[in-house]
Scaffold this motif. Sequence first.
Motif, PDB file in Angstrom:
ATOM      1  N   VAL A  21      -7.728   7.845 -12.861  1.00 21.63           N
ATOM      2  CA  VAL A  21      -7.072   6.540 -12.847  1.00 21.63           C
ATOM      3  C   VAL A  21      -8.161   5.489 -13.032  1.00 21.63           C
ATOM      4  O   VAL A  21      -9.089   5.415 -12.235  1.00 21.63           O
ATOM      5  N   SER A  22      -8.034   4.687 -14.075  1.00 24.51           N
ATOM      6  CA  SER A  22      -9.124   3.773 -14.434  1.00 24.51           C
ATOM      7  C   SER A  22      -8.957   2.350 -13.908  1.00 24.51           C
ATOM      8  O   SER A  22      -9.697   1.463 -14.299  1.00 24.51           O
ATOM      9  N   PHE A  23      -7.989   2.129 -13.036  1.00 22.45           N
ATOM     10  CA  PHE A  23      -7.778   0.791 -12.478  1.00 22.45           C
ATOM     11  C   PHE A  23      -7.371   0.933 -11.020  1.00 22.45           C
ATOM     12  O   PHE A  23      -6.813   1.959 -10.623  1.00 22.45           O
ATOM     13  N   PRO A  24      -7.619  -0.075 -10.205  1.00 21.57           N
ATOM     14  CA  PRO A  24      -7.181  -0.024  -8.806  1.00 21.57           C
ATOM     15  C   PRO A  24      -5.651  -0.149  -8.736  1.00 21.57           C
ATOM     16  O   PRO A  24      -5.096  -1.139  -9.234  1.00 21.57           O
ATOM     17  N   PRO A  25      -4.953   0.831  -8.163  1.00 19.88           N
ATOM     18  CA  PRO A  25      -3.492   0.790  -8.102  1.00 19.88           C
ATOM     19  C   PRO A  25      -2.891  -0.481  -7.487  1.00 19.88           C
ATOM     20  O   PRO A  25      -1.816  -0.902  -7.937  1.00 19.88           O
ATOM     21  N   PRO A  26      -3.545  -1.145  -6.521  1.00 23.26           N
ATOM     22  CA  PRO A  26      -2.950  -2.393  -6.029  1.00 23.26           C
ATOM     23  C   PRO A  26      -2.739  -3.446  -7.115  1.00 23.26           C
ATOM     24  O   PRO A  26      -1.885  -4.323  -6.977  1.00 23.26           O
ATOM     25  N   LEU A  27      -3.479  -3.340  -8.232  1.00 28.72           N
ATOM     26  CA  LEU A  27      -3.291  -4.296  -9.328  1.00 28.72           C
ATOM     27  C   LEU A  27      -1.877  -4.251  -9.896  1.00 28.72           C
ATOM     28  O   LEU A  27      -1.370  -5.268 -10.380  1.00 28.72           O
ATOM     29  N   LEU A  28      -1.236  -3.092  -9.841  1.00 27.80           N
ATOM     30  CA  LEU A  28       0.148  -3.003 -10.313  1.00 27.80           C
ATOM     31  C   LEU A  28       1.052  -3.927  -9.503  1.00 27.80           C
ATOM     32  O   LEU A  28       1.910  -4.627 -10.056  1.00 27.80           O
ATOM     33  N   PHE A  29       0.849  -3.927  -8.196  1.00 25.42           N
ATOM     34  CA  PHE A  29       1.678  -4.748  -7.314  1.00 25.42           C
ATOM     35  C   PHE A  29       1.341  -6.229  -7.455  1.00 25.42           C
ATOM     36  O   PHE A  29       2.230  -7.077  -7.534  1.00 25.42           O
ATOM     37  N   VAL A  30       0.061  -6.542  -7.519  1.00 20.59           N
ATOM     38  CA  VAL A  30      -0.364  -7.925  -7.713  1.00 20.59           C
ATOM     39  C   VAL A  30       0.136  -8.427  -9.065  1.00 20.59           C
ATOM     40  O   VAL A  30       0.637  -9.547  -9.184  1.00 20.59           O
ATOM     41  N   GLY A  31       0.043  -7.568 -10.073  1.00 25.08           N
ATOM     42  CA  GLY A  31       0.520  -7.929 -11.405  1.00 25.08           C
ATOM     43  C   GLY A  31       2.020  -8.184 -11.429  1.00 25.08           C
ATOM     44  O   GLY A  31       2.485  -9.168 -12.021  1.00 25.08           O
ATOM     45  N   GLY A  32       2.787  -7.305 -10.787  1.00 29.03           N
ATOM     46  CA  GLY A  32       4.237  -7.496 -10.732  1.00 29.03           C
ATOM     47  C   GLY A  32       4.607  -8.793 -10.045  1.00 29.03           C
ATOM     48  O   GLY A  32       5.481  -9.539 -10.513  1.00 29.03           O
ATOM     49  N   LEU A  33       3.934  -9.065  -8.948  1.00 29.46           N
ATOM     50  CA  LEU A  33       4.188 -10.312  -8.213  1.00 29.46           C
ATOM     51  C   LEU A  33       3.828 -11.526  -9.070  1.00 29.46           C
ATOM     52  O   LEU A  33       4.612 -12.479  -9.193  1.00 29.46           O
ATOM     53  N   GLY A  34       2.650 -11.488  -9.685  1.00 28.87           N
ATOM     54  CA  GLY A  34       2.204 -12.612 -10.509  1.00 28.87           C
ATOM     55  C   GLY A  34       3.077 -12.832 -11.734  1.00 28.87           C
ATOM     56  O   GLY A  34       3.448 -13.971 -12.048  1.00 28.87           O
ATOM     57  N   ILE A  35       3.417 -11.765 -12.419  1.00 31.04           N
ATOM     58  CA  ILE A  35       4.267 -11.890 -13.607  1.00 31.04           C
ATOM     59  C   ILE A  35       5.650 -12.405 -13.207  1.00 31.04           C
ATOM     60  O   ILE A  35       6.226 -13.249 -13.899  1.00 31.04           O
ATOM     61  N   GLY A  36       6.161 -11.912 -12.069  1.00 30.00           N
ATOM     62  CA  GLY A  36       7.458 -12.386 -11.590  1.00 30.00           C
ATOM     63  C   GLY A  36       7.462 -13.877 -11.320  1.00 30.00           C
ATOM     64  O   GLY A  36       8.393 -14.594 -11.703  1.00 30.00           O
ATOM     65  N   VAL A  37       6.419 -14.362 -10.683  1.00 26.78           N
ATOM     66  CA  VAL A  37       6.317 -15.796 -10.384  1.00 26.78           C
ATOM     67  C   VAL A  37       6.190 -16.597 -11.679  1.00 26.78           C
ATOM     68  O   VAL A  37       6.829 -17.647 -11.843  1.00 26.78           O
ATOM     69  N   LEU A  38       5.390 -16.102 -12.626  1.00 26.56           N
ATOM     70  CA  LEU A  38       5.252 -16.796 -13.911  1.00 26.56           C
ATOM     71  C   LEU A  38       6.569 -16.811 -14.687  1.00 26.56           C
ATOM     72  O   LEU A  38       6.935 -17.835 -15.277  1.00 26.56           O
ATOM     73  N   LEU A  39       7.272 -15.695 -14.682  1.00 28.83           N
ATOM     74  CA  LEU A  39       8.581 -15.656 -15.349  1.00 28.83           C
ATOM     75  C   LEU A  39       9.540 -16.666 -14.726  1.00 28.83           C
ATOM     76  O   LEU A  39      10.337 -17.292 -15.430  1.00 28.83           O
ATOM     77  N   ASP A  40       9.447 -16.823 -13.409  1.00 28.71           N
ATOM     78  CA  ASP A  40      10.321 -17.770 -12.725  1.00 28.71           C
ATOM     79  C   ASP A  40      10.023 -19.211 -13.151  1.00 28.71           C
ATOM     80  O   ASP A  40      10.928 -20.046 -13.201  1.00 28.71           O
TER      81      ASP A  40
END
Length: 168
Positions: A21-40
Amino acid sequence: MLVRMHTATNSSPPADRGPGVSFPPPLLFVGGLGIGVLLDLVLPLPAVIPDARWVVIVGFALVAIGLGLMLAGIVTFKRRRTAVYPNRPASLVVDTGIYAYTRNPMYSGLTIAYLGGVFLTGVLWVLILLPVVLTLLITQVIRREERHLLERFPEAYTAYCARVGRWF
């Protein structure tokens, strides 16, 4: 004139790079949260969570519970001296502590904390993106970790999976 050619021969097996796994898995959650807020911001959806004090309390409680689960998983791995990050090989199958109840306390904790983020932000997009985040987590992280553990510890990991569920 004699020219000596040196060829590199590597008779040792390739280094175990862990699950790969080439990335820290918490980034998926941070990314989902950030993208969700931006979409809003760009395409707001109606609020489904009331603006109430109890919502904030529930949100913070879920974040605290989730981070506590994640921390319990990290501490258990550290005590057993095995890799916490999925870019390194595991040294053993950890089946004690919180791992006696769930094979993925860190990811379960991140999921619970993410749900707390849904309450705290009140953004429906964040909730809508949760299945995407979990699908990426399962396909890009968990399955690789499981494959790595099964290859490295076939009997121990198979027995562990028979006793303990992936989530709870």
